[in-house]
Design a protein around this motif. Sequence first.
Motif, PDB file in Angstrom:
ATOM      1  N   LYS A 125       0.488  -1.168   0.042  1.00 28.57           N
ATOM      2  CA  LYS A 125       0.155  -0.384  -0.307  1.00 28.57           C
ATOM      3  C   LYS A 125       0.857   1.245  -0.157  1.00 28.57           C
ATOM      4  O   LYS A 125       2.207   1.436   0.989  1.00 28.57           O
ATOM      5  CB  LYS A 125      -0.492  -0.229   0.788  1.00 28.57           C
ATOM      6  N   PRO A 126       0.039   2.200  -1.236  1.00 34.46           N
ATOM      7  CA  PRO A 126       1.352   3.015  -0.776  1.00 34.46           C
ATOM      8  C   PRO A 126       0.739   4.266  -0.215  1.00 34.46           C
ATOM      9  O   PRO A 126       0.003   4.219   1.038  1.00 34.46           O
ATOM     10  CB  PRO A 126       0.700   4.085  -1.679  1.00 34.46           C
TER      11      PRO A 126
ATOM     12  N   GLY B 264       2.361  10.188   3.604  1.00 31.44           N
ATOM     13  CA  GLY B 264       4.305  10.523   3.770  1.00 31.44           C
ATOM     14  C   GLY B 264       4.535  11.353   2.589  1.00 31.44           C
ATOM     15  O   GLY B 264       4.521  12.915   1.714  1.00 31.44           O
ATOM     16  N   LEU B 265       3.531  10.897   1.104  1.00 28.91           N
ATOM     17  CA  LEU B 265       3.098  11.891  -0.723  1.00 28.91           C
ATOM     18  C   LEU B 265       2.786  13.065  -0.096  1.00 28.91           C
ATOM     19  O   LEU B 265       3.307  14.032  -0.727  1.00 28.91           O
ATOM     20  CB  LEU B 265       3.121  10.957  -1.104  1.00 28.91           C
ATOM     21  N   VAL B 266       1.766  13.126   0.970  1.00 30.14           N
ATOM     22  CA  VAL B 266       1.063  14.569   0.425  1.00 30.14           C
ATOM     23  C   VAL B 266       1.689  15.599   1.285  1.00 30.14           C
ATOM     24  O   VAL B 266       2.390  16.358   1.452  1.00 30.14           O
ATOM     25  CB  VAL B 266      -0.077  15.068   0.998  1.00 30.14           C
ATOM     26  N   SER B 267       2.398  15.035   2.507  1.00 31.54           N
ATOM     27  CA  SER B 267       3.285  15.448   3.007  1.00 31.54           C
ATOM     28  C   SER B 267       4.722  16.780   1.984  1.00 31.54           C
ATOM     29  O   SER B 267       5.243  17.494   2.206  1.00 31.54           O
ATOM     30  CB  SER B 267       3.834  15.074   4.485  1.00 31.54           C
TER      31      SER B 267
ATOM     32  N   LEU C 126      -1.397   3.462  -9.800  1.00 31.37           N
ATOM     33  CA  LEU C 126      -0.578   2.104 -10.224  1.00 31.37           C
ATOM     34  C   LEU C 126      -1.419   0.904  -8.923  1.00 31.37           C
ATOM     35  O   LEU C 126      -0.815  -0.411  -9.199  1.00 31.37           O
ATOM     36  CB  LEU C 126       0.933   2.248  -9.660  1.00 31.37           C
ATOM     37  N   TYR C 127      -1.172   1.132  -7.710  1.00 33.20           N
ATOM     38  CA  TYR C 127      -2.043   0.342  -7.320  1.00 33.20           C
ATOM     39  C   TYR C 127      -3.797  -0.024  -7.613  1.00 33.20           C
ATOM     40  O   TYR C 127      -4.680  -0.578  -6.494  1.00 33.20           O
ATOM     41  CB  TYR C 127      -2.021   0.976  -5.431  1.00 33.20           C
ATOM     42  N   ASP C 128      -4.321   0.521  -8.231  1.00 25.70           N
ATOM     43  CA  ASP C 128      -5.627  -0.023  -8.563  1.00 25.70           C
ATOM     44  C   ASP C 128      -6.972   0.792  -7.426  1.00 25.70           C
ATOM     45  O   ASP C 128      -7.704  -0.060  -7.027  1.00 25.70           O
ATOM     46  CB  ASP C 128      -6.433  -1.088  -8.535  1.00 25.70           C
ATOM     47  N   GLU C 129      -6.226   2.062  -6.789  1.00 27.59           N
ATOM     48  CA  GLU C 129      -6.760   2.572  -5.960  1.00 27.59           C
ATOM     49  C   GLU C 129      -7.404   3.782  -6.472  1.00 27.59           C
ATOM     50  O   GLU C 129      -7.115   4.495  -7.928  1.00 27.59           O
ATOM     51  CB  GLU C 129      -6.005   3.076  -4.716  1.00 27.59           C
ATOM     52  N   ARG C 130      -8.575   4.234  -6.050  1.00 28.25           N
ATOM     53  CA  ARG C 130      -8.649   5.530  -6.308  1.00 28.25           C
ATOM     54  C   ARG C 130      -8.997   6.659  -5.543  1.00 28.25           C
ATOM     55  O   ARG C 130      -8.762   6.303  -3.940  1.00 28.25           O
ATOM     56  CB  ARG C 130     -10.164   5.567  -6.761  1.00 28.25           C
TER      57      ARG C 130
END
Length: 118
Positions: free
Chosen positions: A4-5, A9-12, A73-77
């Motif tokens: 899971k991504p 952390g990415l938003v930060s 990339l993770y088949d999520e929305r």
Amino acid sequence: MAEKPDYEGLVSYLMKPFLDSPEALKTDIERVTGKSRVTLRVAFSPEDRGRMFGRGGRNIQAIRTVLQATAALYDERVSLDVYGESAHKSRNDDEGGGSRRRRPPRRGGDRPAPPRKK
């Protein structure tokens, strides 16, 4: 690839360079199981709002695009919600002022207008 991504952390990582008060950045994540749906909620200092959104909302839209590409990339929305003051509130709303009027462009004083090309 990770299972899971790390959206928080990415938003930060993406938002902190725009903030004068990065310590005021607060994030919350909600995962809806079964639907592969992720909702990110962020809040930051009202003084940083202009820089965070950018001209015409370009900065925040770029961050949303990166999040959506990562989620794909993770088949999520994923969706990103920003909390705080209304995005459409103007400075004059607090002071009881009316709408702002734009001043017409200045002419060059006594200078004649440049000749038109034919």
